[in-house]
Design a protein around this motif. Structure first.
Motif, short mmCIF file in Angstrom:
data_model
loop_
_atom_site.label_atom_id
_atom_site.label_comp_id
_atom_site.label_asym_id
_atom_site.label_seq_id
_atom_site.Cartn_x
_atom_site.Cartn_y
_atom_site.Cartn_z
N TYR A 73 -1.55 -19.82 27.08
CA TYR A 73 -1.70 -21.26 27.33
C TYR A 73 -0.36 -21.82 27.77
O TYR A 73 0.65 -21.65 27.11
CB TYR A 73 -2.16 -21.98 26.06
N ARG A 74 -0.37 -22.46 28.92
CA ARG A 74 0.85 -23.07 29.44
C ARG A 74 0.49 -24.43 30.03
O ARG A 74 -0.43 -24.55 30.83
CB ARG A 74 1.45 -22.16 30.53
N CYS A 75 1.19 -25.45 29.60
CA CYS A 75 0.93 -26.79 30.13
C CYS A 75 2.27 -27.51 30.24
O CYS A 75 2.79 -28.02 29.25
CB CYS A 75 -0.03 -27.54 29.21
N ASP A 76 2.85 -27.48 31.43
CA ASP A 76 4.19 -28.06 31.62
C ASP A 76 4.16 -29.58 31.54
O ASP A 76 5.10 -30.19 31.05
CB ASP A 76 4.76 -27.63 32.98
N ARG A 77 3.11 -30.17 32.06
CA ARG A 77 2.98 -31.64 32.02
C ARG A 77 1.55 -32.00 31.65
O ARG A 77 0.61 -31.32 32.05
CB ARG A 77 3.26 -32.22 33.43
N ASN A 78 1.41 -33.07 30.86
CA ASN A 78 0.05 -33.52 30.52
C ASN A 78 -0.71 -33.81 31.81
O ASN A 78 -0.15 -34.41 32.73
CB ASN A 78 0.10 -34.81 29.70
N THR B 70 -9.70 -17.61 33.32
CA THR B 70 -8.45 -18.36 33.38
C THR B 70 -8.67 -19.64 34.18
O THR B 70 -9.26 -19.59 35.27
CB THR B 70 -7.32 -17.52 34.02
N ILE B 71 -8.21 -20.76 33.64
CA ILE B 71 -8.26 -22.03 34.36
C ILE B 71 -6.83 -22.36 34.76
O ILE B 71 -5.92 -22.31 33.93
CB ILE B 71 -8.84 -23.15 33.49
N ARG B 72 -6.64 -22.70 36.04
CA ARG B 72 -5.29 -22.88 36.54
C ARG B 72 -5.21 -24.12 37.43
O ARG B 72 -6.14 -24.39 38.20
CB ARG B 72 -4.92 -21.64 37.35
N ALA B 73 -4.13 -24.87 37.31
CA ALA B 73 -3.93 -26.03 38.20
C ALA B 73 -2.44 -26.31 38.34
O ALA B 73 -1.64 -25.95 37.45
CB ALA B 73 -4.64 -27.26 37.62
N GLN B 74 -2.09 -26.92 39.44
CA GLN B 74 -0.71 -27.37 39.63
C GLN B 74 -0.53 -28.70 38.91
O GLN B 74 -1.50 -29.31 38.46
CB GLN B 74 -0.42 -27.54 41.13
N ASP B 75 0.72 -29.18 38.82
CA ASP B 75 0.95 -30.53 38.32
C ASP B 75 0.38 -31.51 39.36
O ASP B 75 0.45 -31.24 40.55
CB ASP B 75 2.45 -30.79 38.12
N ASN B 76 -0.14 -32.63 38.92
CA ASN B 76 -0.81 -33.60 39.81
C ASN B 76 -1.79 -32.94 40.77
O ASN B 76 -1.66 -33.03 41.98
CB ASN B 76 0.22 -34.39 40.63
N PRO B 77 -2.76 -32.24 40.23
CA PRO B 77 -3.62 -31.42 41.10
C PRO B 77 -4.74 -32.20 41.80
O PRO B 77 -5.19 -33.23 41.30
CB PRO B 77 -4.24 -30.42 40.11
N ASP B 78 -5.15 -31.69 42.97
CA ASP B 78 -6.36 -32.16 43.67
C ASP B 78 -7.50 -31.19 43.42
O ASP B 78 -8.66 -31.53 43.63
CB ASP B 78 -6.12 -32.23 45.18
N THR B 79 -7.12 -29.97 43.02
CA THR B 79 -8.14 -28.94 42.79
C THR B 79 -7.80 -28.16 41.52
O THR B 79 -6.66 -28.19 41.05
CB THR B 79 -8.19 -27.92 43.96
N VAL B 80 -8.80 -27.47 41.00
CA VAL B 80 -8.59 -26.58 39.86
C VAL B 80 -9.15 -25.22 40.26
O VAL B 80 -10.11 -25.14 41.03
CB VAL B 80 -9.28 -27.13 38.58
N THR B 81 -8.53 -24.14 39.75
CA THR B 81 -8.99 -22.80 40.09
C THR B 81 -9.47 -22.08 38.83
O THR B 81 -8.81 -22.13 37.79
CB THR B 81 -7.86 -21.99 40.75
N PHE B 82 -10.63 -21.48 38.95
CA PHE B 82 -11.18 -20.66 37.87
C PHE B 82 -11.08 -19.20 38.32
O PHE B 82 -11.56 -18.85 39.40
CB PHE B 82 -12.65 -21.00 37.62
#
Lengths: 14, 257
Positions: B60-65, B89-101
């Motif tokens: 689990y990694r979450c750099d920013r809320n 695995t659920i993955r997203a960038q900071d301020n994301p427009d999309t999410v990747t599964f």
């Protein structure tokens, strides 16, 4: 006669 | 960067099954402590509150809320593409427009990724006050689902009454009436098959079958369900999710007009 209550009559907005 | 990896990926599949019929869209709030989701159904009669603790994930990694608004029908379609034994695995960038599964097979020989567009949702969050419940019933989740399904044939409401003697589920309508009584288990070998009642004062409330049946879509998540009731407070139906968290449904009662 019974009516359905809404959840917001119990929980308020944050 | 946000990344949450769960070896038991089937949990995500079950969570989506448990919410997708009740909610069309919802925000997934991700932070240090984990992932939460809170949303009302369209009619604002019930509230879903999901909590998945960060320490329950394999990574689990979450750099920013971040808050990810998702269409749950679309998310459910994607999670149906995951195998029951897949690692999710659920993955997203900071301020994301999309999410990747990302779905990985157990042996690591197959990996798939699905990208989904996020939505900008302006949803209200409600304050759920702490309360001491008058009655708390724990019972097998499958039994509760069965009772809700069976009694729904008789009317659109179920009365749940709880006393020292036990818990009673009743329904009545055009074809007749039905009562199912469960006594507290006296001797159970398996904890998950037990019916237990903690009671401060007896209660009796009326609830809409339609919503109870939506809640029981969470049955595959947990062997037991907990029903908590108090005067002037919604019913809470809670399913534990392994050692990672829980899903709670709150349902406003039907009241005398």
């Amino acid at each position: 006669k019974v009516k359905q209550a809404g959840i917001m009559s119990f929980f308020k907005k944050k | 960067m946000f990344e949450a990896r769960l070896a038991k990926g089937a949990i995500f599949k079950k969570i989506l099954e448990a919410v997708k019929d009740l909610l069309t869209e919802a925000s997934w709030d991700c932070g240090d402590m984990g992932i939460t989701l809170q949303a009302m159904d369209n009619a604002h009669v019930s509230l879903v509150s999901l909590n998945l603790r960060s320490d329950g994930f394999d990574k689990y990694r979450c750099d920013r809320n971040l808050t990810m608004g998702m269409n749950l029908g679309s998310m459910s379609k994607i999670l149906k593409c995951a195998g029951n034994d897949d690692i999710v695995t659920i993955r997203a960038q900071d301020n994301p427009d999309t999410v990747t599964f990302v779905f990985e097979s157990e042996n690591g020989e197959k990996q798939s990724d699905y990208e989904m567009k996020l939505m900008s949702l302006d949803l209200e969050h409600l304050q759920i006050p702490e309360t001491e419940y008058a009655c708390v019933v724990k019972m097998p989740a499958g039994e509760f689902a069965r009772i809700c399904r069976d009694l729904s044939q008789f009317g659109d409401s179920i009365v749940i009454s709880c006393s020292k003697q036990g818990v009673k589920f009743s329904a009545s309508g055009d074809i007749g009436s039905a009562n199912v009584k469960l006594a507290q288990s006296s001797n159970v070998d398996k904890e998950e098959e037990a019916v237990t009642i903690e009671m401060q004062e007896p209660v009796s409330f009326t609830y809409a079958c339609r919503y109870l049946n939506f809640f029981t879509k969470a049955t595959p998540l947990s062997a037991q369900v907990k029903l908590s009731m108090s005067p002037e407070y919604p019913l809470m139906v809670e399913y534990a999710i392994d050692d990672i968290g829980q899903i709670r449904y709150f349902l406003a009662p039907k009241i005398e007009d």
